[in-house]
Enzyme design. Sequence first.
Site, PDB file in Angstrom:
ATOM      1  N   LYS A  18       0.822  -1.212   0.000  1.00 26.28           N
ATOM      2  CA  LYS A  18       0.000   0.000   0.000  1.00 26.28           C
ATOM      3  C   LYS A  18       0.859   1.266   0.000  1.00 26.28           C
ATOM      4  CE  LYS A  18      -3.938  -2.123   2.383  1.00 26.28           C
ATOM      5  NZ  LYS A  18      -4.904  -1.989   1.283  1.00 26.28           N
ATOM      6  N   LYS A  69      14.834  -6.934   4.400  1.00 33.11           N
ATOM      7  CA  LYS A  69      15.181  -5.970   5.451  1.00 33.11           C
ATOM      8  C   LYS A  69      16.531  -6.239   6.119  1.00 33.11           C
ATOM      9  CE  LYS A  69      10.552  -4.369   6.727  1.00 33.11           C
ATOM     10  NZ  LYS A  69       9.629  -4.116   7.849  1.00 33.11           N
ATOM     11  N   ASN A  90      14.447  -0.629   6.727  1.00 29.52           N
ATOM     12  CA  ASN A  90      13.250  -0.576   5.879  1.00 29.52           C
ATOM     13  C   ASN A  90      13.216   0.682   5.011  1.00 29.52           C
ATOM     14  OD1 ASN A  90      12.489   1.429   7.719  1.00 29.52           O
ATOM     15  ND2 ASN A  90      10.353   0.785   7.744  1.00 29.52           N
ATOM     16  N   ASP A 105      10.197   1.811  11.267  1.00 31.85           N
ATOM     17  CA  ASP A 105       9.173   1.051  11.988  1.00 31.85           C
ATOM     18  C   ASP A 105       9.102   1.474  13.455  1.00 31.85           C
ATOM     19  OD1 ASP A 105       8.320  -0.430   9.819  1.00 31.85           O
ATOM     20  OD2 ASP A 105       9.702  -2.090  10.199  1.00 31.85           O
ATOM     21  N   GLY A 132      10.306 -11.893  15.400  1.00 27.68           N
ATOM     22  CA  GLY A 132      10.990 -11.512  14.177  1.00 27.68           C
ATOM     23  C   GLY A 132      11.470 -10.070  14.196  1.00 27.68           C
ATOM     24  N   ALA A 134      10.050  -7.284  13.086  1.00 31.01           N
ATOM     25  CA  ALA A 134       9.066  -6.315  13.566  1.00 31.01           C
ATOM     26  C   ALA A 134       8.980  -6.355  15.086  1.00 31.01           C
ATOM     27  CB  ALA A 134       7.703  -6.579  12.942  1.00 31.01           C
ATOM     28  N   GLY A 250      -3.283  -1.858  12.496  1.00 28.40           N
ATOM     29  CA  GLY A 250      -1.980  -1.799  11.848  1.00 28.40           C
ATOM     30  C   GLY A 250      -1.786  -0.642  10.896  1.00 28.40           C
TER      31      GLY A 250
END
Length: 284
Positions: A18, A69, A90, A105, A132, A134, A250
């Site tokens: 997006k 990443k 990122n 992030d 992970g 994130a 999110g």
Amino acid sequence: MSDVPFAEVIGDPISHSKSPMIHNFWLERAGIQAEYRASHVKPEDLWTFFEDRRRNPLWRGCNVTIPHKQAVMKLLDRIDPAAERIGAVNTVVPEDGKLVGYNTDYIGFLEPLQPLLAQNHLFRMARIIGSGGAAKAVALALHDHGFTCVIIARDIEKAKALRESFEPDDRLVAPLDIFAEPTDFPFDDREGILDLVVNTTSLGMKGQPPLLLDFSHVPPNSVIYDIVYAPLETPLLAEGRARGLRAIDGLHMLVGQAAAAFERFFGRPAPRDADDRLRAMLIA
């Protein structure tokens, strides 16, 4: 291809992203003559991609998504200390002929929490589901803001490694499966305490297995935060809202991290005066 400045997002796959919708919306509102694109880059083509972009004077940088990443880091000239600490990049931008990696992030995750973080609390605790990249950005962001972080994951060894990366404490890791079963744990008085439950995994995402979490493990008055945005209202958020808890979806993190990247790409803050309209576009 046009001959205007451009930024882009790279990944494999990339069609779901997006980011072009977000950045092009802001470019139009800001009156900036530039474009934002999506580029499908396979792992074996990553080095060639950046060598090509180094030579392109119109390129303003790129966002980096799965699975690049970590792999991108060895191809860059410099990595921002925050991204180095997180262990993932990122956002890549050209600066003085060098490729520099950042991680937005961290900033994006914290953005919707700022009103709560501005308050004083006796204690802050976060239950973070996932181990992970994130999860690490989220854990470091919350640890830096005074949270005691419990790492909950399917892979307990990865959970321990994540905890060890910022503050070793094996007492604050737990396997995810025990949270699927009810508990009769009597939560103490939570007045003055900020409790946060964060899902950083793909569980609950469209096409993925559900996140099995019995809400008897969730302290009263917790804030529920799911970084998944497809669907926007995950089962975790829906149950939290049904129980009267505050829920954060999110898209907040997605838009927040994009805004931090936009300013690095185009040298101007993202125009945030129409966020409601942007959200409506993103969920249409």
